[in-house]
Design an enzyme around this catalytic site. Structure first.
Site, PDB file in Angstrom:
ATOM      1  N   GLU A 102      -8.424  -7.994  -0.700  1.00 12.42           N
ATOM      2  CA  GLU A 102      -7.626  -7.889   0.336  1.00 12.42           C
ATOM      3  C   GLU A 102      -6.106  -8.519  -0.010  1.00 12.42           C
ATOM      4  O   GLU A 102      -6.101  -9.846  -0.567  1.00 12.42           O
ATOM      5  CB  GLU A 102      -8.339  -8.304   1.448  1.00 12.42           C
ATOM      6  N   ASP A 103      -5.064  -7.824   0.689  1.00 12.38           N
ATOM      7  CA  ASP A 103      -3.982  -8.557   0.628  1.00 12.38           C
ATOM      8  C   ASP A 103      -3.736  -9.588   1.785  1.00 12.38           C
ATOM      9  O   ASP A 103      -3.411 -10.512   1.605  1.00 12.38           O
ATOM     10  CB  ASP A 103      -2.799  -7.427   0.821  1.00 12.38           C
ATOM     11  N   ASP A 106      -6.114 -10.739   9.065  1.00 12.47           N
ATOM     12  CA  ASP A 106      -5.662 -10.963  10.173  1.00 12.47           C
ATOM     13  C   ASP A 106      -6.603 -11.154  11.181  1.00 12.47           C
ATOM     14  O   ASP A 106      -7.191 -12.150  11.091  1.00 12.47           O
ATOM     15  CB  ASP A 106      -4.493  -9.901  10.559  1.00 12.47           C
ATOM     16  N   PHE A 155       4.553 -12.237  11.007  1.00 12.91           N
ATOM     17  CA  PHE A 155       4.501 -10.670  10.366  1.00 12.91           C
ATOM     18  C   PHE A 155       5.248 -10.655   8.945  1.00 12.91           C
ATOM     19  O   PHE A 155       6.161 -11.188   8.794  1.00 12.91           O
ATOM     20  CB  PHE A 155       5.253  -9.763  11.067  1.00 12.91           C
ATOM     21  N   ARG A 168       6.915  -2.539   0.103  1.00 14.43           N
ATOM     22  CA  ARG A 168       5.864  -2.914  -0.738  1.00 14.43           C
ATOM     23  C   ARG A 168       6.441  -3.320  -2.123  1.00 14.43           C
ATOM     24  O   ARG A 168       5.348  -3.942  -2.561  1.00 14.43           O
ATOM     25  CB  ARG A 168       4.754  -1.659  -0.866  1.00 14.43           C
TER      26      ARG A 168
END
Ligand code: 5GP
Ligand code: MG
Length: 178
Positions: A102-103, A106, A155, A168
């Site tokens: 996973e990047d 959260d 964020f 990205r």
């Protein structure tokens, strides 16, 4: 490094690419040391594409495989409410040792969905590797086996992560400037 603008919002460098490379290297080292047998890495698109590509080059476990999935939500025809589905998982993954790539994690809602879908396929084991983790936002009990960096509730974009689909391609990770 200079701040950048995406969709009229300003972002400043938060994790430069040299630091990302060191984090990824160290994660790969920890995964290699875990000696997972015949691992099947499952990269969760789109956000994880750059992280997956970089970390896989450093994985030395024998018989390493990688597959790419996307989590899609759709409204079922019979029942109301959202149903999630994993797209892209072509092969039989029964009895496999899975490592989810996973990047960012959260709240953990996405991770929980992915894990419950993989468990239905009767896999042997599931481990989780995430580049970024927001501990203050995390609401789940699922242990995260490999964490690159824990970050505050800001964020972030870049290195695979988007802001409304752009950003990205950025080599560094940026955070929204307050
Ligand atoms: P969760 O389900 O854990 O709350 O969120 C996971 C997903 O939300 C990530 O895969 C990512 O798409 C998105 N997300 C959460 N935090 C961030 C962030 O700081 N930046 C970006 N670009 N996406 C985020
Ligand atoms: Mg993601």
């Amino acid at each position: 490094m200079k701040p950048i603008t995406l969709h009229n919002k300003t972002f400043e460098v938060f994790i430069p690419e040299t630091e990302i490379a060191a984090i990824v290297h160290s994660m790969a080292h920890n995964i290699n040391n875990a000696r997972i047998k015949d691992p099947l890495f499952i990269s969760v698109l789109n956000g994880s594409f750059m992280f997956s590509s970089d970390i896989m080059k450093k994985i030395t476990l024998p018989n390493t495989e990688i597959s790419f999935v996307k989590l899609s939500s759709y409204s079922g025809t019979q029942t109301t409410g959202e149903v999630s589905k994993l797209i892209g998982l072509g092969q039989d993954i029964r009895n496999r040792n899975i490592i989810i790539l996973e990047d960012i994690i959260d709240t953990g809602i996405t991770l929980e969905k992915i894990i419950s879908l993989l468990e239905k396929e009767e896999v042997a084991d599931i481990k989780v590797a995430t580049l970024l983790f927001k501990p203050e936002a995390y609401t789940k009990e699922i242990p995260i086996d490999f964490i690159g960096k824990s970050i505050p509730n800001d964020f972030v974009v870049g290195y695979g992560l988007d802001y409304d689909e752009i950003g990205r391609n950025l080599p560094h990770i940026f955070k929204l400037k307050n």
